[in-house]
Design an enzyme around this catalytic site. Structure first.
Site, mmCIF file in Angstrom:
data_model
loop_
_atom_site.group_PDB
_atom_site.id
_atom_site.type_symbol
_atom_site.label_atom_id
_atom_site.label_comp_id
_atom_site.label_asym_id
_atom_site.label_seq_id
_atom_site.Cartn_x
_atom_site.Cartn_y
_atom_site.Cartn_z
ATOM 1 N N ALA A 66 0.806 -1.226 0.000
ATOM 2 C CA ALA A 66 0.000 0.000 0.000
ATOM 3 C C ALA A 66 0.838 1.276 0.000
ATOM 4 O O ALA A 66 0.365 2.328 -0.415
ATOM 5 C CB ALA A 66 -0.931 -0.005 1.212
ATOM 6 N N GLY A 67 2.103 1.167 0.451
ATOM 7 C CA GLY A 67 2.943 2.356 0.517
ATOM 8 C C GLY A 67 3.238 3.003 -0.820
ATOM 9 O O GLY A 67 3.604 4.181 -0.878
ATOM 10 N N ILE A 68 3.070 2.269 -1.924
ATOM 11 C CA ILE A 68 3.345 2.881 -3.222
ATOM 12 C C ILE A 68 2.180 3.746 -3.707
ATOM 13 O O ILE A 68 2.326 4.479 -4.693
ATOM 14 C CB ILE A 68 3.703 1.837 -4.301
ATOM 15 C CG1 ILE A 68 2.485 1.030 -4.724
ATOM 16 C CG2 ILE A 68 4.824 0.923 -3.830
ATOM 17 C CD1 ILE A 68 2.717 0.211 -5.988
ATOM 18 N N SER A 69 1.041 3.658 -3.026
ATOM 19 C CA SER A 69 -0.140 4.415 -3.463
ATOM 20 C C SER A 69 -0.479 5.593 -2.558
ATOM 21 O O SER A 69 -1.418 6.339 -2.847
ATOM 22 C CB SER A 69 -1.353 3.481 -3.556
ATOM 23 O OG SER A 69 -1.155 2.480 -4.529
ATOM 24 N N THR A 70 0.271 5.767 -1.470
ATOM 25 C CA THR A 70 -0.073 6.853 -0.540
ATOM 26 C C THR A 70 0.087 8.228 -1.173
ATOM 27 O O THR A 70 -0.689 9.143 -0.884
ATOM 28 C CB THR A 70 0.775 6.777 0.744
ATOM 29 O OG1 THR A 70 2.158 6.733 0.391
ATOM 30 C CG2 THR A 70 0.413 5.550 1.557
ATOM 31 N N ASP B 296 -2.606 4.042 3.400
ATOM 32 C CA ASP B 296 -2.038 2.710 3.608
ATOM 33 C C ASP B 296 -2.733 2.086 4.812
ATOM 34 O O ASP B 296 -3.810 2.525 5.222
ATOM 35 C CB ASP B 296 -0.518 2.764 3.756
ATOM 36 C CG ASP B 296 -0.064 3.605 4.949
ATOM 37 O OD1 ASP B 296 -0.917 3.999 5.781
ATOM 38 O OD2 ASP B 296 1.148 3.869 5.060
ATOM 39 N N ASN C 219 -1.991 -4.999 -3.324
ATOM 40 C CA ASN C 219 -2.927 -3.883 -3.400
ATOM 41 C C ASN C 219 -4.180 -4.244 -4.190
ATOM 42 O O ASN C 219 -4.116 -4.992 -5.168
ATOM 43 C CB ASN C 219 -2.245 -2.676 -4.054
ATOM 44 C CG ASN C 219 -1.061 -2.182 -3.253
ATOM 45 O OD1 ASN C 219 -0.928 -2.514 -2.074
ATOM 46 N ND2 ASN C 219 -0.198 -1.402 -3.865
ATOM 47 N N HIS D 153 -4.572 -10.097 -3.644
ATOM 48 C CA HIS D 153 -5.782 -9.840 -2.860
ATOM 49 C C HIS D 153 -6.932 -9.326 -3.722
ATOM 50 O O HIS D 153 -7.953 -8.891 -3.203
ATOM 51 C CB HIS D 153 -5.477 -8.847 -1.734
ATOM 52 C CG HIS D 153 -4.503 -9.382 -0.739
ATOM 53 N ND1 HIS D 153 -3.689 -8.567 0.025
ATOM 54 C CD2 HIS D 153 -4.191 -10.655 -0.391
ATOM 55 C CE1 HIS D 153 -2.917 -9.332 0.802
ATOM 56 N NE2 HIS D 153 -3.208 -10.590 0.561
ATOM 57 N N GLY E 103 7.112 -0.417 -0.450
ATOM 58 C CA GLY E 103 5.952 0.050 0.291
ATOM 59 C C GLY E 103 5.137 -1.021 0.961
ATOM 60 O O GLY E 103 3.924 -0.874 1.122
#
Length: 322
Positions: A48-52, A58, A110, A129, A207
């Site tokens: 999730a850290g690549i989309s913050t 995240d 993600n 997921h 991330g």
């Protein structure tokens, strides 16, 4: 399974975000570039850290979903609706690395759909997921990419209430692709991800807290066989001791510097969609597909104007799209 997916960090040490100083970061990026240049089969493992930076929260960061839930607090940072979010520099860097045949495969935890939206090849990513924009036919398996969330009003069994568009052949019920708590990961993406991990000599973790199993077993297996595991994450992870290179920085900062070091430009984001039109004496078929030729919703309806032999409009009809 999805062990650890819906849990927050418990300690101050786990919560702490660390930033390498500028000189240290520059040196680490050069080392990362050297690792990539000498790699045979590099895969990316994203969380999730690549989309913050796109405005999507995240899970375990200071403003993360599970963090705030455990504290009984509300998010104060700006949030972008997922369907309006634009792929980040990290997403687009991975697309370029894939186009240059440097990145062989991507494994993502993600569900935000940004990888597929960015243009990463459908056949070269495993979304463990699921993807909130994708639903599949429960009968024939056909995949549909939507421009809306497929999982907002689904049943416990994931049925979305829509039907497969192959009306005369299938007409099966569609199901969302999201994996909920306690559900098993889908077999094909999971198997493919482990297969690519077996081939990999480099795993670039971007991330991710690396706390969710069985996904976290993938970079761990690469490290155990002597491969290079590079971890880019602001918070500590359980796999830090296995990392060949540990970078504490935002993924965008690392990927922008890395691409410059590799002499590659980060492509601008451009949403690619196509419209197919087929007609004969009896029917007109209008359909939209993404760049991987996966059916998608680009519009909800069309207006058809019927002309006479002289080209004069006789009447119009509004048609809903499936």
């Amino acid at each position: 399974g999805t062990a650890g997916r819906f849990t927050s960090h418990k300690t101050k040490e786990q919560m702490e975000e660390i930033y390498d100083d500028r000189a240290v970061l520059a040196d680490k990026v050069k080392k990362l570039a050297d690792i990539i240049r000498s790699s045979r089969h590099i895969i990316a493992f994203t969380g999730a850290g690549i989309s913050t930076s796109a405005g999507i929260p995240d899970f375990r960061g200071p403003q993360g979903v599970w963090t705030l839930k455990s504290l009984g607090a509300n998010r104060t940072a700006p949030t972008t609706p997922t369907l309006s979010a634009i792929p980040t520099a990290t997403h687009m860097s991975l697309v370029k690395l894939q186009q240059e045949n440097i990145l062989k495969f991507a494994i993502s935890q993600n569900v935000d759909g940004l990888h597929r939206r960015s243009g990463i090849e459908r056949s070269k990513i495993a979304e463990l997921h699921g993807n909130m924009n994708i639903e599949n036919c429960s009968k024939c398996g056909k995949e549909y990419l939507r421009d809306y969330s497929t999982c907002e009003n689904t049943s416990v069994q994931h049925y979305t209430g829509r039907k497969c568009s192959r009306t005369h052949v299938c007409d099966g019920d569609l199901k969302d692709s999201i994996i909920n708590f306690g559900e098993n990961l889908p077999l094909y993406p999971l198997t493919r991800a482990f297969d690519e991990s077996d081939k990999a000599d480099v795993c670039l973790c971007l991330g991710s807290s690396l706390t969710v199993n069985p996904a976290a077993e993938m970079p761990k297996s690469i490290a155990r066989k002597g491969g290079d595991v590079v971890i880019v994450n602001l918070q500590r992870t359980p796999l830090d001791k296995l990392a060949s290179l540990r970078i504490f920085a935002n993924t965008n900062d690392v990927m922008e510097a890395l691409m410059k070091e590799l002499g590659l430009d980060i492509p601008p984001f451009a949403l690619k969609r196509s419209i197919n039109i087929f007609s004969n004496e009896n029917e007109l078929i209008v359909s939209a597909v993404d760049e991987d030729n996966v059916p998608m919703t680009l519009f909800r309806g069309i207006t058809i104007t019927f002309l006479n032999a002289e080209g004069v409009a006789m009447h119009t009809e509004d048609r809903d799209m499936d």
